[in-house]
Design an enzyme around this catalytic site. Structure first.
Site, short mmCIF file in Angstrom:
data_model
loop_
_atom_site.label_atom_id
_atom_site.label_comp_id
_atom_site.label_asym_id
_atom_site.label_seq_id
_atom_site.Cartn_x
_atom_site.Cartn_y
_atom_site.Cartn_z
N ASP A 207 1.13 -0.70 0.04
CA ASP A 207 -0.19 0.12 -0.29
C ASP A 207 0.81 1.71 -0.66
O ASP A 207 2.34 1.20 1.04
CB ASP A 207 -1.19 -0.12 1.45
CG ASP A 207 -1.95 1.02 0.75
OD1 ASP A 207 -2.15 1.51 0.12
OD2 ASP A 207 -2.90 0.72 1.93
C1 BGC Z 1 -4.94 2.97 0.09
C2 BGC Z 1 -4.91 2.62 -1.72
C3 BGC Z 1 -4.78 2.89 -2.57
C4 BGC Z 1 -3.26 3.53 -2.14
C5 BGC Z 1 -3.32 4.55 -3.57
C6 BGC Z 1 -3.78 4.15 -0.23
O1 BGC Z 1 -3.77 5.02 0.89
O2 BGC Z 1 -4.91 2.82 1.40
O3 BGC Z 1 -6.70 1.65 -0.96
O4 BGC Z 1 -5.23 2.05 -3.66
O5 BGC Z 1 -3.34 4.18 -1.44
O6 BGC Z 1 -3.94 5.77 -4.48
#
Ligand code: BGC
Length: 681
Positions: free
Chosen positions: A244
């Protein structure tokens, strides 16, 4: 210095030869990468891309959010279809719609030149207070699994990678970067892992995103047990893992590589050249581990066609009428009719003269920049969005007068709910209260006094308390965040063009303290950066059933404008053993006077067990469409696994000889038919 190749030279390499087996191409390309190039491929650049290896013709691999529509990195310049939130899609209980959604959204991903969608999000809805409940599907592992598999298959049917997230136990936003989810092995096996595992084994998911949190003390991105052992070795995952965004902050380079984290996003930190070199020289990871991680990424690059001529790939498209109609269909099918006293709904357009529309959510838009902060990574920018007010105006045009004064109207529609602002269904923080904002509660009470024919429509993405006001309101609808066509969907349901058929994918508690995660501070939001899943496997209705707590609305609940009878339950055998399947059949009859759809739910109850088991567990369901007076025979098949529990002491799935009850119902609390069956060894 490694050689730069011309395009003609590159064409001669086996990895560019489409007639070769995928694994041969992967192996060939891997063998041509220098150690430094491998390091380079391990982390992202510019937020959404991998780094190119120009001399070998390896282009950047591009991934975009998110679960409700693709959002390229253009600050809203590029528009895309805004589909209903995942919780709404889950309320349809319709895997075909999830597949259609997956295929459509993947076409949009292709159209904007990307290769992977950062979706679906399939974390279990452990608590209604999770800020991201709207982005996830359900509290139940079986429903979660069926919908996740369909979505991943839909996405990947277009040679676009799905990225299943967030692996695993990312069930709250409070302290999301540091909290450790302390969870038992049995709860992992029975509740939190099944849908993830099924996306690998039944849908061949090409990517998994690791979670921000720790699981039993170890961060998701460096969790050897979760990634290398379970996901890869035990489940047979052939795709790659991606962190993530910034989830690696508190991890170490060596343990991430060794655990099997292929790609660090959004930019190189733990996986920057210096750290990689140092960790490698110090023996913190082996070249074999690194090669395996890279191989996985390359494999997916081939699978999405990164090296192929564009003309040979599925053609993308975006903002088509077809996609918009899928968005509307999901919104219509996901709407849940919670209460309908004296059949106030559906409204008769010929009899109605004046309709009052009030409430803060009547004309709010949830796609696009306005809600970017709270909708978080799931926001995208649609070309238009029909608000409830606009949808109703359109439907009523020239026929019913729309006004704002409840006391002067035949019927009032009040749009309440949450709105993705801080603490109200927002990424990055959990909800700040379980009730509606006070002014909305007052508005409901005031409005009902002015007009007893008031219908409350909720626009939100997680359960809210209603005890304060629900008794005084004749009709209540849960419409979720229904995407760009939500206004049309709501109008169609209110006037009966669409008969509501959605069912709750999670329990709506009367009060928060009834909810299993809310027994103590340690179970939510946690103490000293640890959140204890003390409820174990008793998540959602499993807990309400066990403790005999009446929910406000149970899991699986939802009304229709017609009625259904359940009759004639038959099992094809009275006893079964390990390799048998059990066929359950029943008749379902539409006993009302409108056509409609019913979601038949099959739960299993182990009557006597050596260990504690939930009073019932969903194992099958089917959605059927019936005309008035129509009767259909429905068959549902069960196998050995459907009767099993996870035995912590033997680390295996067990079915104990004895009697089981097969329960058929229209919700987890409305069981209409049941029959016993015996398992023998
Ligand atoms: C989120 C993800 C997301 C990623 C990219 C993170 O903060 O938890 O679900 O895909 O950011 O935007």
């Amino acid at each position: 210095m490694s050689k730069n190749y011309s395009e003609e030279e590159l064409y001669q390499f086996p990895f560019r030869d489409k007639s070769l087996e995928l694994e041969e191409r992967v192996k060939d390309l891997l063998s041509r990468l220098t150690l430094e190039e491998k390091f380079k491929l391990c982390s992202g650049r510019l937020m959404w891309h991998t780094k190119p290896i120009k001399r070998l013709g390896v282009k950047p691999f591009t991934m975009y959010d998110g679960p409700h529509g693709v959002r390229p990195d253009t600050m809203g310049e590029i528009k895309s279809t805004y589909f209903p939130s995942a919780i709404c899609r889950a309320a349809t209980w319709d895997p075909e719609l999830s597949h259609e959604f997956g295929k459509a959204v993947a076409e949009e991903v292709r159209d904007v030149g990307a290769h992977m969608l950062l979706a679906p999000g399939i974390n279990i809805q452990r608590t209604p207070m999770n800020g991201r409940t709207f982005e996830y599907q359900t509290e139940d592992p079986h429903l979660n699994k069926i919908l996740a598999v369909a979505t991943v298959k839909g996405i990947q049917s277009q040679k676009i990678a799905a990225c299943v997230k967030h692996f695993v136990c990312n069930n709250q936003e409070t302290n999301r970067f540091t909290v450790s989810s302390e969870v038992s092995e049995r709860a992992l096996q029975e509740i939190y892992l099944p849908a993830f595992k099924a996306t690998v084994q039944e849908a061949d998911a090409w990517s998994f995103m690791t979670c921000y949190n720790k699981v039993n003390g170890i961060y998701g991105s460096e969790n050897y047990n979760l990634l290398r052992e379970r996901l890869m070795e035990q489940w047979g995952f052939r795709g790659f893992t991606v962190s993530d965004w910034n989830a690696t902050a508190n991890t170490s380079t060596g343990s991430c590589v060794t655990a099997g984290l292929s790609l660090e996003m959004p930019t190189a930190k733990k996986y920057n050249k210096r750290n990689m070199k140092k960790a490698f020289q110090e023996g913190k990871f082996t070249e074999d581990s690194l090669n395996d991680n890279i191989k996985r990424l390359l494999r997916v690059m081939f699978l999405v066609g990164l090296f192929d001529d564009k003309n040979t790939l599925p053609s993308g498209n975006r903002n088509t009428l077809e996609h918009q109609s899928i968005a509307r269909k999901i919104a219509e099918n996901g709407i849940v009719l919670l209460k309908n006293k004296d059949a106030l709904l559906p409204l008769n357009i010929d009899k109605l003269k004046k309709l009052a529309i009030v409430g803060p959510n009547a004309n709010l838009k949830f796609g696009g920049g306005d809600m970017l902060a709270g909708g978080g990574s799931s926001v995208n920018y649609p070309p238009y969005e029909i608000t409830p007010l606009e949808g109703l105006k359109q439907k009523c045009r020239d026929r019913v007068e729309i006004i704002e004064t409840p006391s002067k109207a035949d019927v009032t529609i009040l749009f309440a709910g949450l709105n993705h602002e801080h603490g109200m269904d927002a990424e990055g923080e959990d909800r700040n209260k379980f009730e509606l904002p006070l002014e909305q509660i007052e508005l409901i009470k005031r409005t009902v006094k002015q007009n007893p024919n008031t219908i409350v429509i909720l626009i939100n993405g997680s359960p809210i308390a209603m005890s304060d006001w629900i008794d005084s309101v004749p009709s209540v609808i849960e419409a979720w965040y229904g995407g760009m066509e939500v206004g049309n969907a709501i109008a169609n349901v209110l006037f009966g063009d669409v008969n509501p058929s959605g069912k709750l994918p999670l329990t709506f508690p009367k009060k928060l303290s009834d909810s299993p995660a809310h027994n103590s501070e340690r179970s939510f939001p946690g103490v000293e950066e640890r959140v204890f899943y003390d409820e174990g496997i008793y998540v959602g209705y499993r807990y309400f059933d066990k403790e005999q707590i009446d929910p406000l609305f149970p899991f699986g609940y939802g009304l229709s404008y017609t009625t259904f009878n359940y009759e004639n339950l038959k099992l094809d055998k009275e006893k079964f053993t390990k390799n048998d399947t059990v066929t359950v059949s029943l008749d379902i009859v539409n006993s009302g006077n409108r056509s409609g759809m019913e979601i038949i739910q099959l739960y299993i109850q182990d009557i006597k067990s050596s260990i504690d088991r939930p009073p019932k567990e969903l194992k099958q369901f089917k959605k059927v469409k019936l005309e008035p007076n129509e009767r259909k025979t429905v068959e549902l098949t069960l196998n050995f696994d459907d009767f099993s529990f996870y035995d912590d002491s033997t680390h295996s799935w067990v079915v104990e000889p004895g009697t089981f009850n097969i329960l058929l119902g229209s919700s987890s609390r409305d069981i209409h038919l049941q029959k016993e069956i015996e398992y023998f060894e």
